[in-house]
Design a protein around this motif. Structure first.
Motif, short mmCIF file in Angstrom:
data_model
loop_
_atom_site.label_atom_id
_atom_site.label_comp_id
_atom_site.label_asym_id
_atom_site.label_seq_id
_atom_site.Cartn_x
_atom_site.Cartn_y
_atom_site.Cartn_z
N SER A 439 0.85 -1.19 0.00
CA SER A 439 0.00 0.00 0.00
C SER A 439 0.89 1.24 0.00
O SER A 439 1.98 1.21 0.55
CB SER A 439 -0.87 0.01 1.25
OG SER A 439 -1.70 1.15 1.25
N PHE A 440 0.39 2.31 -0.60
CA PHE A 440 1.12 3.57 -0.53
C PHE A 440 0.70 4.36 0.70
O PHE A 440 1.23 5.43 0.96
CB PHE A 440 0.90 4.39 -1.80
CG PHE A 440 1.46 3.73 -3.02
CD1 PHE A 440 2.84 3.69 -3.21
CD2 PHE A 440 0.65 3.12 -3.95
CE1 PHE A 440 3.38 3.06 -4.32
CE2 PHE A 440 1.18 2.49 -5.06
CZ PHE A 440 2.55 2.46 -5.25
N LEU A 441 -0.26 3.83 1.43
CA LEU A 441 -0.71 4.49 2.66
C LEU A 441 0.24 4.15 3.81
O LEU A 441 1.01 3.20 3.73
CB LEU A 441 -2.12 4.02 3.00
CG LEU A 441 -3.17 4.35 1.94
CD1 LEU A 441 -4.44 3.54 2.16
CD2 LEU A 441 -3.47 5.85 1.96
N THR A 442 0.14 4.93 4.87
CA THR A 442 1.00 4.68 6.03
C THR A 442 0.17 4.16 7.20
O THR A 442 -1.04 4.00 7.09
CB THR A 442 1.70 5.98 6.47
OG1 THR A 442 0.69 6.91 6.87
CG2 THR A 442 2.51 6.58 5.34
N PRO A 460 5.55 -0.88 1.62
CA PRO A 460 5.10 0.41 1.08
C PRO A 460 5.03 0.53 -0.44
O PRO A 460 4.73 1.61 -0.92
CB PRO A 460 6.11 1.41 1.65
CG PRO A 460 7.25 0.62 2.16
CD PRO A 460 6.90 -0.82 2.16
N SER A 461 5.29 -0.53 -1.20
CA SER A 461 5.12 -0.41 -2.66
C SER A 461 5.01 -1.81 -3.26
O SER A 461 5.44 -2.79 -2.65
CB SER A 461 6.31 0.34 -3.28
OG SER A 461 7.44 -0.50 -3.38
N PRO A 462 4.46 -1.90 -4.48
CA PRO A 462 4.33 -3.21 -5.12
C PRO A 462 5.69 -3.89 -5.31
O PRO A 462 5.83 -5.09 -5.10
CB PRO A 462 3.66 -2.91 -6.47
CG PRO A 462 3.65 -1.42 -6.63
CD PRO A 462 3.81 -0.83 -5.28
N ARG A 464 8.47 -3.51 -3.60
CA ARG A 464 9.08 -3.98 -2.36
C ARG A 464 8.36 -5.23 -1.84
O ARG A 464 8.99 -6.14 -1.30
CB ARG A 464 9.11 -2.86 -1.33
CG ARG A 464 10.19 -1.83 -1.69
CD ARG A 464 10.13 -0.57 -0.88
NE ARG A 464 10.42 -0.80 0.52
CZ ARG A 464 10.52 0.19 1.43
NH1 ARG A 464 10.33 1.44 1.04
NH2 ARG A 464 10.80 -0.08 2.67
#
Lengths: 492, 492
Positions: A439-442, A460-462, A464
């Protein structure tokens, strides 16, 4: 080593009492900062500050000489000027102290004179049977004992990542990093500094035996005992994944390591070979090292390299698919059984290829329950990647739409988010397949923190997430190889 | 294109009035979500909701048919069921509307029948001279006009990154990402969807002419007009950097793109060649695309590939050095002039090799003023990477130690942090060399947000900072090549 208590690191990581050298009531001194951090994090053992003049240090009774202590503490923590480290270590030995952490710098990392000083403290340690970490290190942290003996005052959450590092920064400066990104922390972290005595090999064995550690992170500038390193890592890797980040392989990296800890780094390819032989997964960045450890500690080991991607956004799905390719992950077509079961949940704009791109779900809760259950039942897939975008605000609007009374909404939102996250985590356990979120959310988003706290790793990203899944698959492969070679040992 | 107003995208990005189709007082409908986002972000233009029954939509006067509108709006925003898109577009054309955004999905991305529907709307558009983005897109955002016409209600900060994306997610879902990580936002973002009319090429030209855009990000699943793409990108790249993230090159990526936007992706190597010819910098992940744009938009273009690293932590310094090697960045030894000037600032535990590892600074302010000034004056280096660890808490403790009255501390901390960050930003400008920070801390740390807000980009790891610096160096190289080939055009 049969039990953790036999490790030379046991009383350093789990001391019941500490003689502390270098703290005073001058709060700007490094030693004071460390003692301040220890006290701030709530360490429950006994501390004996040793100070020539102060009667009390930070409101704890202090002693003028180590010889005056009422008992023999488990270890000595030394944060003194370079020139008085040797005599202090000798006094500790005479008192009967057998473990030490030497934080003080100015030894082998600063050239010839420093090397001589380092030889001197090694000789003293040998004479008094003292085992120590450092010099030129930042200290030790054992979050499960609330022991944060580093100069960064920050509550390190208890976690499952065990770390041994030739840079103290990658322990202390990661408390905040792991906490704010993943809601995680260390089990135990060792800053090794110049490794004049205790080294990476001892740490691998200790962390291998540590019951709080599920994945081991190593930051390496150079390996001093090659053979012992490989043996220890091979043994530990059979039951616990080890991830290493090595920076000495490039020309720039090599020079930087030499100034940093006086270590002589070796060619990159050599280290690559060492890691492969040792069953170690290699990370290419600090971020990746922690991503891998996070996923490895949180997920079951997959049976193979076939994954299914669940998303409701096409771009992140396509990016994950592309990254899977580069990480050796296959995305098989779904079986007809799965397609039939999925049917009712997929709107006409959606796609049931792999990635399964729902575009949207009429009932948002399906995304956390019915759909992942169907995808985890797919026999052609060994793991799942899921893109998360859900927000508590969405649930709130839906509830408002259902005319739920305003004053009940907050509680209900919390309850729903909680249940969805728990459902996802339970699916990972019941199907015994890795579920990795991205997700790009925290963590400010309640779903992200909820998923992470219930045990579903969210990266935090596809890219990763795909690389972390690649590390899980690699761990399975490395472990199988180690067991095969073990069997061969018996045959030959 | 001589001016931005001649672009077919001008009235889509900067509309003074919008006819809105698909919003109602049912808040869960997609169209309502978009209108809600537009209103929430404070768009100041005029909106005309068109709805067959509702007299008012979200408290704005609505019209039963587009023909009833009191004037001809700049564009139509269409979020209707697939089957009535064509007739709506025709009615818009009859009214005299010449621009549209078609959000509705169910066209070429869903197979043969959808393709026929797409041909139908293309024919209508041609007949009425309508230029449009979509279908199957998420919309447009122009943060400088407070126009957020996407379904994610979130205030997008005005920023300098212009984006054209074949995935709407990489615009809307990045508002929060860019904001919370970097304190940044988009200038203008276009979601392209199926590109039935307006495509990536038009966006490149528009963003090239857009005065608020300093760096252009492209998310690409396939390029439909190869030759025009290369021409437009070559022209724009001469004055503005373009960064592309392409995911269709792998087998998995290709399949995912086909289901997502019905696009036919090409082999990775082909696209690599296209990007090189076009003067485009290629990113390998979403994170990298934004990292590169952030650095390119914030920093001057470096004169070459030689950098100096400033740190007070050895590990992050060594990791940055190693990453520089892999990104083609050289770390030259410092000149004797620089070494002499540095002398007084480096404690005996520090190192003046490159990385310059201070270990600590007696006066923490030197880290933001005297030391970077000396390093930027170094003639052998073209840029600087700086590791940031400072915390406001540290300054607070120092002030308390200086017996500053409690009630004055907060203000003074704020002032000091502000001055240090401003000093760093001013040094980048006065020396005209890129200064790229890296830190594991987030914007919750006042120094990180301070530096970012004053104009010094801070990236979240040494590797990402080194790669971003690599992108700056690559941009210089690509631009030189473009200018050389321009000269050759005149010669031949």
């Amino acid at each position: 080593m049969s039990t953790i208590t036999q490790s030379p690191l046991y009383k350093i990581a789990c001391p019941e009492s500490i003689a502390f050298f270098g703290a005073s009531n001058n709060f700007s001194a490094m030693g004071s900062s460390i003692l301040n951090a220890i006290l701030g994090d709530g360490y429950e053992g006994r501390i004996f500050p040793v100070h020539p003049e102060e009667k009390r240090v930070m409101d704890i009774e202090a002693y003028p000489r180590v010889g005056d202590l009422p008992r023999v503490p488990d270890m000595a923590y030394i944060v003194l000027p370079t020139r008085i480290v040797a005599e202090t270590l000798r006094a500790c030995g005479q008192k009967g102290i057998r473990r030490a952490v030497i934080v003080t710098a100015g030894f082998s990392e600063v050239g010839t004179e420093g090397m001589a000083r380092q030889e001197e403290i090694k000789a003293i340690a040998r004479k008094y049977h003292i085992r120590f970490t450092g010099p030129n290190c930042i200290g030790v942290v054992n979050a499960h004992m609330k022991l944060n003996a580093t100069f960064i005052p920050s509550t390190c959450r208890p976690g499952f990542i065990g770390m041994a590092s030739q840079s103290g920064s990658f322990i202390t400066q990661m408390f905040d990093y792991l906490g704010t990104r993943f809601g995680r922390g260390f089990s135990t972290g060792f800053s090794l500094g110049n490794e004049a005595d205790i080294d990476m090999v001892d740490c691998i064995r200790y962390l291998g035996a540590c019951p709080n550690t599920r994945a081991i992170a190593l930051y390496i500038e150079s390996i001093r005992r090659g053979r012992a390193f490989i043996e220890a890592a091979r043994e530990v890797s059979r039951t616990k994944p080890i991830v290493a980040f090595y920076v000495g392989g490039s020309e720039n990296g090599k020079k930087a390591c030499l100034s940093h800890t006086g270590s002589l780094a070796g060619p990159d390819r050599l280290y690559d070979g060492v890691f492969k032989q040792s069953g170690i997964i290699r990370a290419r960045s600090v971020e990746e090292m922690f991503d891998f450890c996070y996923a490895l500690g949180a997920c079951p080991v997959p049976k193979g390299n076939r994954a299914v991607i669940q998303t409701h956004s096409g771009g992140p799905g396509a990016a994950a698919a592309d990254a899977c390719d580069r990480s050796g992950i296959e995305l098989p077509a779904l079986s007809t059984v799965t397609l039939e079961k999925l049917g009712p949940y997929v709107p006409h704009t959606g796609s049931v290829n792999n990635p399964v791109d729902l575009t949207y779900t009429k009932n948002p809760l399906d995304f956390f329950q019915a759909i992942p259950r169907i995808l985890l039942e797919e026999e052609g897939a060994d793991s799942m990647l899921v893109y998360f975008l859900a927000s508590a605000a969405m649930i709130r609007r839906a509830l408002a739409g259902l005319s739920v009374p305003e004053e009940e909404i907050d509680d209900q939102v919390l309850k729903i988010v909680d249940e969805q996250c728990a459902s996802m985590a339970a699916l990972m356990t019941s199907h015994d397949k890795p579920v990795l979120g991205f997700s790009f959310l925290t963590r400010e988003n309640q779903f992200i923190s909820g998923l992470q706290d219930k045990g579903v790793p969210v990266l935090p990203s596809p890219e990763r997430a795909a690389r972390a899944l690649g590390a899980l698959v690699e761990y399975r492969r490395l472990r199988e190889k180690l067991f095969r070679s073990k069997r061969n040992d018996f045959v030959s």
